[in-house]
Design a protein around this motif. Sequence first.
Motif, PDB file in Angstrom:
ATOM      1  N   PRO A  18       0.823  -1.072  -0.061  1.00 31.47           N
ATOM      2  CA  PRO A  18      -0.007  -0.036   0.009  1.00 31.47           C
ATOM      3  C   PRO A  18       1.044   1.386   0.051  1.00 31.47           C
ATOM      4  O   PRO A  18       1.982   1.195   0.546  1.00 31.47           O
ATOM      5  N   LYS A  19       0.273   2.478  -0.740  1.00 30.05           N
ATOM      6  CA  LYS A  19       0.970   3.510  -0.675  1.00 30.05           C
ATOM      7  C   LYS A  19       0.288   4.507   0.229  1.00 30.05           C
ATOM      8  O   LYS A  19      -1.051   4.137   0.899  1.00 30.05           O
ATOM      9  N   GLU A  20       0.636   5.759   0.677  1.00 32.40           N
ATOM     10  CA  GLU A  20       0.142   6.563   1.295  1.00 32.40           C
ATOM     11  C   GLU A  20      -1.178   6.985   0.705  1.00 32.40           C
ATOM     12  O   GLU A  20      -1.483   7.187  -0.443  1.00 32.40           O
ATOM     13  N   GLY A  21      -2.408   6.948   1.751  1.00 29.34           N
ATOM     14  CA  GLY A  21      -3.654   7.306   1.318  1.00 29.34           C
ATOM     15  C   GLY A  21      -4.448   6.023   0.887  1.00 29.34           C
ATOM     16  O   GLY A  21      -5.755   6.327   0.763  1.00 29.34           O
ATOM     17  N   THR A  22      -3.919   4.960   0.743  1.00 33.54           N
ATOM     18  CA  THR A  22      -4.757   3.813   0.549  1.00 33.54           C
ATOM     19  C   THR A  22      -5.665   3.132   1.625  1.00 33.54           C
ATOM     20  O   THR A  22      -5.024   3.353   2.726  1.00 33.54           O
ATOM     21  N   LYS A  23      -6.661   2.884   1.340  1.00 34.72           N
ATOM     22  CA  LYS A  23      -7.570   2.136   2.373  1.00 34.72           C
ATOM     23  C   LYS A  23      -7.178   0.714   2.376  1.00 34.72           C
ATOM     24  O   LYS A  23      -6.947   0.040   1.702  1.00 34.72           O
ATOM     25  N   VAL A  24      -6.920   0.397   3.767  1.00 28.46           N
ATOM     26  CA  VAL A  24      -6.660  -1.087   4.264  1.00 28.46           C
ATOM     27  C   VAL A  24      -7.684  -1.525   5.404  1.00 28.46           C
ATOM     28  O   VAL A  24      -8.227  -0.749   6.035  1.00 28.46           O
ATOM     29  N   HIS A  25      -7.493  -2.771   5.561  1.00 29.19           N
ATOM     30  CA  HIS A  25      -7.946  -3.389   6.791  1.00 29.19           C
ATOM     31  C   HIS A  25      -6.860  -4.267   7.450  1.00 29.19           C
ATOM     32  O   HIS A  25      -5.931  -4.824   6.795  1.00 29.19           O
ATOM     33  N   LEU A  26      -6.639  -4.100   8.828  1.00 22.04           N
ATOM     34  CA  LEU A  26      -5.627  -4.654   9.552  1.00 22.04           C
ATOM     35  C   LEU A  26      -6.352  -5.907  10.406  1.00 22.04           C
ATOM     36  O   LEU A  26      -7.358  -5.907  10.820  1.00 22.04           O
ATOM     37  N   ALA A  27      -5.724  -7.128  10.017  1.00 21.83           N
ATOM     38  CA  ALA A  27      -6.028  -8.187  11.051  1.00 21.83           C
ATOM     39  C   ALA A  27      -4.918  -8.782  11.925  1.00 21.83           C
ATOM     40  O   ALA A  27      -3.861  -8.182  11.710  1.00 21.83           O
ATOM     41  N   TYR A  28      -4.989  -9.490  12.857  1.00 20.83           N
ATOM     42  CA  TYR A  28      -4.245  -9.752  13.754  1.00 20.83           C
ATOM     43  C   TYR A  28      -4.785 -11.215  14.369  1.00 20.83           C
ATOM     44  O   TYR A  28      -6.111 -11.499  14.767  1.00 20.83           O
ATOM     45  N   ASP A  29      -3.863 -11.861  15.257  1.00 14.12           N
ATOM     46  CA  ASP A  29      -4.092 -13.066  15.850  1.00 14.12           C
ATOM     47  C   ASP A  29      -4.115 -12.580  17.462  1.00 14.12           C
ATOM     48  O   ASP A  29      -3.226 -12.151  17.972  1.00 14.12           O
ATOM     49  N   PRO A  30      -5.374 -12.620  17.806  1.00 14.52           N
ATOM     50  CA  PRO A  30      -5.686 -12.310  19.318  1.00 14.52           C
ATOM     51  C   PRO A  30      -4.761 -12.783  20.340  1.00 14.52           C
ATOM     52  O   PRO A  30      -4.321 -12.377  21.181  1.00 14.52           O
ATOM     53  N   ALA A  31      -4.360 -14.075  19.904  1.00 10.59           N
ATOM     54  CA  ALA A  31      -3.319 -14.571  20.962  1.00 10.59           C
ATOM     55  C   ALA A  31      -2.038 -14.104  20.825  1.00 10.59           C
ATOM     56  O   ALA A  31      -1.396 -14.028  21.798  1.00 10.59           O
ATOM     57  N   ALA A  32      -1.639 -13.403  20.039  1.00 10.67           N
ATOM     58  CA  ALA A  32      -0.202 -12.340  19.765  1.00 10.67           C
ATOM     59  C   ALA A  32      -0.370 -11.278  20.802  1.00 10.67           C
ATOM     60  O   ALA A  32       0.416 -10.733  21.309  1.00 10.67           O
ATOM     61  N   SER A  33      -1.845 -10.688  21.266  1.00 12.86           N
ATOM     62  CA  SER A  33      -1.857  -9.362  21.942  1.00 12.86           C
ATOM     63  C   SER A  33      -1.540  -9.823  23.289  1.00 12.86           C
ATOM     64  O   SER A  33      -1.665 -11.041  23.774  1.00 12.86           O
ATOM     65  N   HIS A  34      -1.050  -8.959  23.947  1.00 13.27           N
ATOM     66  CA  HIS A  34      -0.577  -9.043  25.382  1.00 13.27           C
ATOM     67  C   HIS A  34      -1.261  -7.852  26.117  1.00 13.27           C
ATOM     68  O   HIS A  34      -1.218  -6.757  25.851  1.00 13.27           O
TER      69      HIS A  34
END
Lengths: 295, 355
Positions: free
Chosen positions: B334-350
């Motif tokens: 993506p470049k500046e201004g691009t719309k994105v969606h962020l995903a993550y593994d809940p187990a990785a969060s602390h």
Amino acid sequence: MAIRRQTLVLATLLTPVTLFLGVFFLLPLLIIALFSFLTPGLYGGVEWAFYHWNYGRIFGWADDIIEVYEPIYLQILARSLGFAALTVLLCLLLCYPVAFWVSRLPNRWRMLFLFLITLPFFSSLIVRLYAWLLILKPSGILNTVLIGVGAISEPLEILYTPAAVVLGMVYVMVPFMFLPLYSAVDNLDRALIEASMDLGATRLQTFLKVVLPQTLPGILGGAVIVFIPSVGNFIVPDVLGGAKGLMIGNLVEQQFLSARNWPFGSALSMIVMAVVLAVLLGSTAAAKRKGGQNA
Amino acid sequence: MALLEIRKARREFVTPEGGRFAALDGIDLDIGAHEFVTLLGPSGCGKTTLLRSISGFETLDGGAILLDGADLSTLPPFRRPVNTVFQSYALFSHMSVARNVGYALEVRGEDRASRERAVAEALEKVGLTGMGTRKPSQLSGGQRQRVALARAIIGKPRLLLLDEPLSALDRNLRQQMQIELKTLQNTLGIAFIFVTHDQEEALTMSDRIVVMRAGLIEQIGTPRQIYRHPKNRFVAEFIGETNLFALTIDRIESGQALARTVEGLELLLPAGTAKAGDKAVAVLRPADFTLADQGIAATVTKAVYLGADLHLFVQPAVGGPEIRVTARDSALAPKEGTKVHLAYDPAASHVLEAA
């Protein structure tokens, strides 16, 4: 092109000092060297004829008719060298611990101390030496105080002795020893001392193997700066020394001013210069060799 | 029993204003005989003071340091079986490399032959064979570093102290030395205590990291524990790039907690002992996020090119602070201004124990 220009700039910048040293240092030196081989004029001045007895009087090939060989000249030279060496040693012993102490002072106290060290330069040397005369004379401050507290019953005979001369010279020369020494000690990286102790060296080993060699340039610098003027010093022995305190500088001074024997004075000057040069070259070579051994 | 035991170590300094400042405010720490321990923290946190207290150049105002159960406090630095690699290397410039390296044996009075053998061996260990006759001034920064290292290990210390020894080296050399130091520590089989403010150095080499701040230990743990499970905000922010989210737990569902920021950003976290309504601070590293087809809707505000990776600053659509994301660089990046969606593994969060 660039290099040529640099050379030109450098030459321009160095011209004044070259001229100055040439005219006021090298030329007089050559004149003295020349005079030392000329015949003394009857009423002062020189006669333009080769004459080797100026040196003969000092070293012993005088014919005892025109000129007489006197071992006293070499003795006075030896005494001057001894006094100068003693002055260097005493200045060093006085200044070395103080340099360490000062380099560890907080900044503003250190500045104050360095200013105080240079303070004597603000007043005349002669005045300061006469002050010592007043201190050291039999009815002077030193003796009055010592008798007052009962430490001695008779005044000490210090004035007009070799001790007074060395004391005066140490007093005059201490700043010249202190400043190069202080600079070396101040530049000494404290981490080196810690590294040495960390590696198991005791305080004495650390001093001998690290601190002393690291500050050696300052010690040598101070020693040279103190030794050279001390050998030829004539003001201090003039004011504080008696007959036993006479130094080679006084002798030279007498030859030029009282005896008006310029060639003989020149010969004495040349010998002093040769000896000082020899001592300097010798000590530098020794220091270098020492450095080589350390490697 | 631990090789080194530090008990309630205190050291105070008087500030220029006349106040008192605790460089060490009660430090307790055990170090094992073969451990590589890093003291990590910002400047002024007390890590160097602690190191100097072990080497003997600082005297504690309180507490004790024990080596093999024996109190070190009465021993001057030159009697402690501990050696130091100094930040400035502190090589003796008037001595050859060989004499520098053999210094510890020289002051002990060992004979020349055994000294020369040991020097050759030590120089070989640090990869400087044949350099013995040079002067330190003829060496590069990296070589000087190695001489300092050889000099410090030749006396076979029980414990080697390293005071930011790599800080003067360039990046490539630093990374190479990190690996070599760790290897050397394994070969020698002694304990290393390494002081640094560089978290990368700490993560690379350490068996355990001690994170310090203001004379106190914030957390002790393996590099992974410190990185993945920081105890508090300070540790999380000091070690690596971090996204911190201040959240309120909404509800708990099948071992996961649904939490919300004030702006309304929703995150899934491991539930742990949290209850609905609790406040929590969650840590998600930039690399924990991936760009996906669904997830947190956001816009890229800045993309920093780092070679293999891209560093993205991403603004969530609901508002709140920007999220930092590390993404692989590619033609589709993506470049500046691009719309994105962020995903993550809940187990990785602390979730931080203390905010």
